[in-house]
Scaffold this motif. Structure first.
Motif, mmCIF file in Angstrom:
data_model
loop_
_atom_site.group_PDB
_atom_site.id
_atom_site.type_symbol
_atom_site.label_atom_id
_atom_site.label_comp_id
_atom_site.label_asym_id
_atom_site.label_seq_id
_atom_site.Cartn_x
_atom_site.Cartn_y
_atom_site.Cartn_z
ATOM 1 N N THR A 1 0.830 -1.202 0.000
ATOM 2 C CA THR A 1 0.000 0.000 0.000
ATOM 3 C C THR A 1 0.869 1.259 0.000
ATOM 4 N N GLY B 1 2.129 2.113 -3.256
ATOM 5 C CA GLY B 1 1.114 2.768 -4.087
ATOM 6 C C GLY B 1 0.921 4.233 -3.757
ATOM 7 N N THR B 2 1.315 4.618 -2.534
ATOM 8 C CA THR B 2 1.095 6.021 -2.144
ATOM 9 C C THR B 2 2.240 6.935 -2.608
ATOM 10 N N GLY C 1 -3.367 6.391 -4.473
ATOM 11 C CA GLY C 1 -2.411 6.342 -3.368
ATOM 12 C C GLY C 1 -2.968 7.008 -2.117
ATOM 13 N N PHE C 2 -3.763 8.056 -2.328
ATOM 14 C CA PHE C 2 -4.402 8.760 -1.212
ATOM 15 C C PHE C 2 -5.334 7.811 -0.457
ATOM 16 N N GLY D 1 -5.077 4.582 -0.345
ATOM 17 C CA GLY D 1 -4.214 3.632 0.359
ATOM 18 C C GLY D 1 -3.655 4.226 1.641
ATOM 19 N N LEU D 2 -3.263 5.505 1.552
ATOM 20 C CA LEU D 2 -2.720 6.188 2.732
ATOM 21 C C LEU D 2 -3.784 6.267 3.838
ATOM 22 N N ILE E 1 -4.058 3.033 5.649
ATOM 23 C CA ILE E 1 -2.984 2.827 6.629
ATOM 24 C C ILE E 1 -3.282 3.618 7.913
#
Lengths: 48, 467
Positions: A38, A41-42, B300-301, B303-304, B307
């Protein structure tokens, strides 16, 4: 090991430590893979 | 009350195969309690896959020649069943023990994938509804609550840390399932035609999850009645006014104002979080249409945020052990209001600021989920905390409907499609979320210790739960 109910023998400690490590590894390794994938990907968010 | 619980437990014990019975899972002397969190994580990492359905959603739409809405119903059924099964099966989970609950969850979750695969292979969408949605959803609900009361009993000194570790797994499960499913789908797509690659993916995931959840089920143990962590003095908990050493049953708990105030707190926190999660990808593009970094990094945002959702579950829940449950919810809700205001008013001025605000909001969203079992333990004791938690999760189901409705309603009213809007189009929804969080903040302020009249009359009630 300090959280055990009673002090255990060295044998028990050895077995427990090995089992403990393996048990944690079984959940931590896939989780670390997921976080890594992940995070990869960021990167585009910060680099464009 | 004690008799009734004991009778029902005995009845359950006679029906349960002995290898799953609670008495077979009582830990002996010297058992290391740090084996319990990975057992719980094993279950939560698997059921967290429910948040990774977007990987194959488009393939299913094409395979069934259907719409995104029709395919989205699969996930909706699963979430509704999560809330219902957690609420209905909570007492069975508490009294029957975690092993049989995890075993049942593993069977349902895996069977859900297998029946879903059959539905895809035979092009029967209703079978996917029945499999992944209905049967799998039951596995989600039972699996979600199955380790909670056990963790709290093993970690009476650090319940927030313990439940945070497990519930973190629900967020982490999606992080694992997404890349694994993408890779598997790519592998199967070269061997199977159309949606049959998804069917093969379902069979594979069902088999992996069955094995992994069974590992959790056969690792978990409950502590003996008289067990307590070394150096732990239960009398110290009495010193904190919001922490009870008494017990309240699940049936009684739902008659207390505290339960419904906490239900409101969870509902508001989840509604606000879902508001961001639901629209995260188009939202960043709409806030920064001329910023190529924002547009290129939208995925990606998301995904962030995942997390931060996961990290918040562990980090904030652990912090609540130190500062207390009520203060941490004041942070989730109070600081959340400020951050939502910041997003609405100055979010479009800086990409870094926007990402930081959203990430912290989502960490509060995750933290709210993970801290609630410990808050329930503080208010109602450990007697039927799993069952009470199960009933409280109906707030999640309700928020799952309310959050997207609020955001989508305002965005629809603005007349455009997400991805083609401006930041101002989001302001009404964001201001509404500030109000929603305000309601939750007040509800949390009103929470007081449960009145003595609701407490179980027998001091042995706690023991009855583990008999």
């Amino acid at each position: 090991m300090s959280d055990q109910q009673q002090p255990s023998t060295d044998d028990t400690d050895t077995v427990s430590t090995g089992r403990l490590t393996l048990t944690w590894a079984l959940v931590v390794v896939p989780l670390a893979y997921g976080v890594f994938a992940t995070l990869r990907g960021t990167v585009s968010l910060f680099t464009g | 009350m004690l008799m009734r619980v004991t009778d029902s437990t005995d009845a359950a014990a006679t029906k349960t195969p002995s290898f799953l019975a609670r008495e077979r899972t009582i830990a002996g002397p010297g058992f290391n309690r740090w084996l319990i969190p990975p057992a719980a994580l094993a279950v939560h990492l698997c059921i967290g896959q429910a948040y990774a359905t977007s990987v194959y959603k488009t393939d299913l739409v094409e395979h069934f020649d259907s719409s995104l809405t029709a395919v989205g119903i699969i996930f909706s059924i699963a979430i509704v069943m999560l809330g219902l099964s957690a609420a209905i099966a909570g007492k069975w989970v508490d009294h029957g023990g975690p092993r049989q609950a995890m075993f049942a969850a593993a069977c349902c979750w895996s069977t859900g994938f297998m029946v879903g695969a059959l539905g895809i292979a035979t092009e029967q969408l209703w079978l996917v509804y029945l499999g992944y949605g209905f049967i799998g959803g039951i596995g989600l609900g039972i699996g979600y609550i199955s380790p909670v009361s056990t963790l709290i009993k093993w970690f009476p000194d650090r319940p927030g840390l313990a439940t945070g570790m497990a519930i973190m797994g629900f967020g982490g499960g999606a992080l694992i399932a997404s890349p694994v499913s993408s890779n598997l789908l790519e592998f199967y797509s070269s061997r199977f035609e159309g949606g049959n690659a998804v069917a093969a993916l379902f069979v594979t995931l069902g088999a992996i999850y069955l094995a992994f959840m069974m590992f959790g089920a056969f690792t978990i143990k409950v502590p003996a009645d008289d067990w307590k962590p070394q150096g732990y003095d239960p009398s110290t908990t009495k010193a904190r006014s919001m922490v009870t050493t008494a017990n309240v049953s699940a049936d009684t708990a739902i008659r207390t104002p505290q339960f419904w105030l906490l239900w409101t707190v969870l509902f508001c926190n989840v509604t606000a979080g879902i508001g961001i999660l639901e629209q995260a990808e188009p939202m960043i593009g709409d806030f920064f249409p001329d910023n190529s970094t924002a547009v290129a990094g939208a995925a990606g945002f998301v995904g962030l945020l995942s997390i931060f959702n996961m990290a918040g579950r562990f980090g904030w829940s652990s912090t609540s052990d130190v500062i207390g449950r009520k203060p941490i919810y004041m942070i989730y809700l109070g600081v959340g209001m400020i951050l939502y205001l910041g997003l609405a008013l100055i979010g479009s001025s800086s990409l870094v600021l926007f990402v930081a605000f959203a990430a912290i909001i989502i960490s509060f969203y995750g933290g709210g989920f993970a801290t609630v079992p410990a808050y329930l333990k503080d208010l109602f004791g450990t007697f039927e905390v799993g069952a009470i938690h199960g009933r409280l999760l109906t707030a999640w189901s309700a928020a799952g409907i309310a959050g997207p409705l609020i955001v989508n309603g305002f965005l629809d009213f603005s007349g455009g499609e997400p991805g083609e809007l401006t930041s101002s189009a989001y302001q009404p929804a964001l201001f509404t979320m500030v109000g929603v969080l305000g309601v939750g903040f007040v509800a949390n302020l009103l929470i007081r210790p449960v009145h003595d009249r609701f407490h179980e009359t027998t001091p042995e009630s706690d023991k009855a739960a583990v008999q």
